[in-house]
Design a protein around this motif. Sequence first.
Motif, mmCIF file in Angstrom:
data_model
loop_
_atom_site.group_PDB
_atom_site.id
_atom_site.type_symbol
_atom_site.label_atom_id
_atom_site.label_comp_id
_atom_site.label_asym_id
_atom_site.label_seq_id
_atom_site.Cartn_x
_atom_site.Cartn_y
_atom_site.Cartn_z
ATOM 1 N N SER A 99 0.818 -1.219 0.000
ATOM 2 C CA SER A 99 0.000 0.000 0.000
ATOM 3 C C SER A 99 0.855 1.274 0.000
ATOM 4 C CB SER A 99 -0.939 0.003 1.214
ATOM 5 O OG SER A 99 -0.190 0.132 2.400
ATOM 6 N N VAL A 100 2.156 1.112 0.237
ATOM 7 C CA VAL A 100 3.030 2.290 0.235
ATOM 8 C C VAL A 100 4.160 2.060 -0.770
ATOM 9 C CG1 VAL A 100 4.536 3.792 1.601
ATOM 10 C CG2 VAL A 100 2.446 2.858 2.633
ATOM 11 N N ALA A 101 4.119 2.798 -1.864
ATOM 12 C CA ALA A 101 5.193 2.713 -2.858
ATOM 13 C C ALA A 101 6.304 3.663 -2.434
ATOM 14 C CB ALA A 101 4.665 3.092 -4.234
ATOM 15 N N PHE A 102 7.533 3.296 -2.777
ATOM 16 C CA PHE A 102 8.693 4.084 -2.339
ATOM 17 C C PHE A 102 9.685 4.141 -3.489
ATOM 18 C CE2 PHE A 102 13.062 3.676 -0.509
ATOM 19 C CZ PHE A 102 13.142 4.923 0.100
ATOM 20 N N ILE A 103 10.098 5.345 -3.843
ATOM 21 C CA ILE A 103 11.142 5.492 -4.860
ATOM 22 C C ILE A 103 12.227 6.394 -4.304
ATOM 23 C CG2 ILE A 103 9.824 7.329 -6.068
ATOM 24 C CD1 ILE A 103 11.135 6.164 -8.704
ATOM 25 N N SER A 104 13.470 5.945 -4.413
ATOM 26 C CA SER A 104 14.593 6.709 -3.868
ATOM 27 C C SER A 104 15.685 6.837 -4.924
ATOM 28 C CB SER A 104 15.163 5.979 -2.641
ATOM 29 O OG SER A 104 16.317 6.635 -2.140
ATOM 30 N N ILE A 105 16.125 8.075 -5.143
ATOM 31 C CA ILE A 105 17.315 8.287 -5.977
ATOM 32 C C ILE A 105 18.428 8.725 -5.030
ATOM 33 C CG2 ILE A 105 16.708 10.703 -6.589
ATOM 34 C CD1 ILE A 105 17.964 9.981 -9.420
ATOM 35 N N HIS A 106 19.588 8.131 -5.189
ATOM 36 C CA HIS A 106 20.654 8.386 -4.221
ATOM 37 C C HIS A 106 22.015 8.048 -4.821
ATOM 38 C CE1 HIS A 106 18.593 4.489 -3.771
ATOM 39 N NE2 HIS A 106 19.825 4.003 -3.891
ATOM 40 N N ARG A 107 23.015 8.730 -4.269
ATOM 41 C CA ARG A 107 24.388 8.446 -4.663
ATOM 42 C C ARG A 107 24.732 7.020 -4.217
ATOM 43 N NH1 ARG A 107 29.269 12.475 -2.694
ATOM 44 N NH2 ARG A 107 30.937 10.939 -2.804
ATOM 45 N N PHE A 108 25.471 6.308 -5.085
ATOM 46 C CA PHE A 108 25.817 4.913 -4.772
ATOM 47 C C PHE A 108 27.096 4.540 -5.524
ATOM 48 C CE2 PHE A 108 25.670 0.349 -4.924
ATOM 49 C CZ PHE A 108 25.134 -0.002 -3.702
ATOM 50 N N PRO A 109 28.049 3.888 -4.922
ATOM 51 C CA PRO A 109 28.046 3.429 -3.537
ATOM 52 C C PRO A 109 28.259 4.596 -2.565
ATOM 53 C CG PRO A 109 30.120 2.828 -4.634
ATOM 54 C CD PRO A 109 29.230 3.452 -5.663
ATOM 55 N N PHE A 110 27.529 4.538 -1.459
ATOM 56 C CA PHE A 110 27.557 5.633 -0.506
ATOM 57 C C PHE A 110 26.796 5.189 0.738
ATOM 58 C CE2 PHE A 110 26.649 10.366 0.279
ATOM 59 C CZ PHE A 110 27.986 10.694 0.473
ATOM 60 N N TYR A 111 26.861 5.987 1.786
ATOM 61 C CA TYR A 111 26.097 5.688 2.995
ATOM 62 C C TYR A 111 24.602 5.608 2.659
ATOM 63 C CZ TYR A 111 24.289 6.043 7.723
ATOM 64 O OH TYR A 111 23.637 5.797 8.905
ATOM 65 N N PRO A 112 23.817 4.689 3.156
ATOM 66 C CA PRO A 112 24.129 3.641 4.152
ATOM 67 C C PRO A 112 24.487 2.299 3.519
ATOM 68 C CG PRO A 112 21.764 3.822 3.908
ATOM 69 C CD PRO A 112 22.368 4.816 2.946
ATOM 70 N N GLY A 113 24.707 2.270 2.188
ATOM 71 C CA GLY A 113 25.152 1.039 1.523
ATOM 72 C C GLY A 113 24.027 0.258 0.876
ATOM 73 N N THR A 114 22.776 0.591 1.191
ATOM 74 C CA THR A 114 21.626 -0.087 0.582
ATOM 75 C C THR A 114 21.116 0.748 -0.591
ATOM 76 O OG1 THR A 114 20.313 1.034 2.242
ATOM 77 C CG2 THR A 114 20.832 -1.271 2.660
ATOM 78 N N GLY A 115 20.045 0.244 -1.255
ATOM 79 C CA GLY A 115 19.432 0.996 -2.339
ATOM 80 C C GLY A 115 19.912 0.575 -3.708
ATOM 81 N N LYS A 116 20.214 -0.742 -3.859
ATOM 82 C CA LYS A 116 20.574 -1.251 -5.191
ATOM 83 C C LYS A 116 19.310 -1.406 -6.025
ATOM 84 C CE LYS A 116 24.573 -3.749 -3.535
ATOM 85 N NZ LYS A 116 24.921 -4.956 -2.808
ATOM 86 N N GLU A 117 19.496 -1.399 -7.343
ATOM 87 C CA GLU A 117 18.340 -1.512 -8.247
ATOM 88 C C GLU A 117 17.501 -2.757 -7.991
ATOM 89 O OE1 GLU A 117 19.092 -1.212 -12.511
ATOM 90 O OE2 GLU A 117 19.918 0.786 -12.084
ATOM 91 N N GLU A 118 18.182 -3.837 -7.607
ATOM 92 C CA GLU A 118 17.440 -5.095 -7.427
ATOM 93 C C GLU A 118 16.605 -5.133 -6.138
ATOM 94 O OE1 GLU A 118 20.730 -4.782 -7.973
ATOM 95 O OE2 GLU A 118 21.910 -6.200 -6.798
ATOM 96 N N GLU A 119 16.699 -4.108 -5.313
ATOM 97 C CA GLU A 119 15.849 -4.043 -4.114
ATOM 98 C C GLU A 119 14.486 -3.488 -4.529
ATOM 99 O OE1 GLU A 119 18.001 -1.834 -1.044
ATOM 100 O OE2 GLU A 119 19.847 -2.851 -1.625
ATOM 101 N N THR A 120 13.498 -4.389 -4.647
ATOM 102 C CA THR A 120 12.197 -3.951 -5.180
ATOM 103 C C THR A 120 11.022 -4.305 -4.262
ATOM 104 O OG1 THR A 120 11.968 -6.000 -6.419
ATOM 105 C CG2 THR A 120 12.983 -4.148 -7.585
ATOM 106 N N GLY A 121 11.314 -4.766 -3.033
ATOM 107 C CA GLY A 121 10.244 -5.159 -2.123
ATOM 108 C C GLY A 121 10.100 -6.663 -2.074
ATOM 109 N N ALA A 122 9.190 -7.147 -1.216
ATOM 110 C CA ALA A 122 9.006 -8.585 -1.053
ATOM 111 C C ALA A 122 7.528 -8.923 -1.031
ATOM 112 C CB ALA A 122 9.676 -9.058 0.236
ATOM 113 N N GLY A 123 7.230 -10.202 -1.305
ATOM 114 C CA GLY A 123 5.848 -10.688 -1.257
ATOM 115 C C GLY A 123 4.962 -9.903 -2.209
ATOM 116 N N LYS A 124 3.800 -9.487 -1.684
ATOM 117 C CA LYS A 124 2.844 -8.742 -2.515
ATOM 118 C C LYS A 124 3.362 -7.360 -2.875
ATOM 119 C CE LYS A 124 -1.380 -10.945 -0.967
ATOM 120 N NZ LYS A 124 -2.469 -10.906 -0.003
#
Length: 305
Positions: free
Chosen positions: A164-189
């Motif tokens: 029910s909550v969509a999230f889009i983040s643009i961020h410098r990478f690699p950089f703090y906090p180390g997460t936020g790769k393209e393949e991180e798209t959520g889980a389950g439904k």
Amino acid sequence: MHDTGSHPECVARILRVNEMLHRSGWVERCKTPEWKLATREECLRNHSPDYLDKLQSWCKDDAGRIEVDTVVSAGSWQAASYGAGAVCDAVRRVVAGEDKTAFCAIRPPGHHAMPQSAMGFCLLNNVAISALTARSLGLDRVLIVDWDVHHGNGTQATFWEDPSVAFISIHRFPFYPGTGKEEETGAGKAIGTKVNLPVPASTTAKDFLAKLMQSTEKLASSFKPQLILLSAGFDAHRADPVGGLSLEAEDYESAGKWIRQLAQSTCEGKLVSILEGGYHLTHMPECVDAHLRGIYAGEQKDPSV
Ligand SMILES: [Zn+2]
């Protein structure tokens, strides 16, 4: 007062923003609602009772450093609660239709705060609390856009399995906090409702904005949000001492105009913008000013600040 001493996330940040809001006429032009503390119930929508108890007790003890990057003082609980209270109030007003848009000039920032811990200068996750407040008011689809230069890992963690909550983040990478790769798209439904746009340090402002705009428009057109929340960090400015890409203050005017139009075309203009990072004491308030010019371009009256 959330007194962090000689930390980049310092009291002067919000004082400078406040000076700018007066100097540039925003205080005259906009409604300024009364500040209210978030209730425990509102904080519990995103944070565990155990963490809230610990945080309150660290603040009471004026504990100083509670995590590698995060500092609290005796007034931090109150400051964080006022910040979370402001975003909940802004969401209530915008969802009720009393105001179309709101900007919350608050600190500490929130998007790194995890449900069970403080992280990266953040104590309470303001944007996550505000999305959950919108859900409690009956909204079924909330979109969070995060253009802070750092990945909004705390926000992503809260909604990882929540479609029910969509999230889009643009961020410098690699950089703090180390997460936020393209393949991180959520889980389950929720798979596909989380979109990460990692960009290298060499990214130009033009490319940064084009990527943000195209990908967010694509997500918004399939997700059909009823409200847009913005994690508005200004640490992608070229002179930012903590983050820094190549954005100028004027780029935040274009981005503000764009997100306002996106809100108008998808959710009757319902937009709540929440201050996250941005650590240059002169440029950050200029970026906020430009952001507000963009959001309120063409607006005659009644936005809230
Ligand atoms: Zn940041």
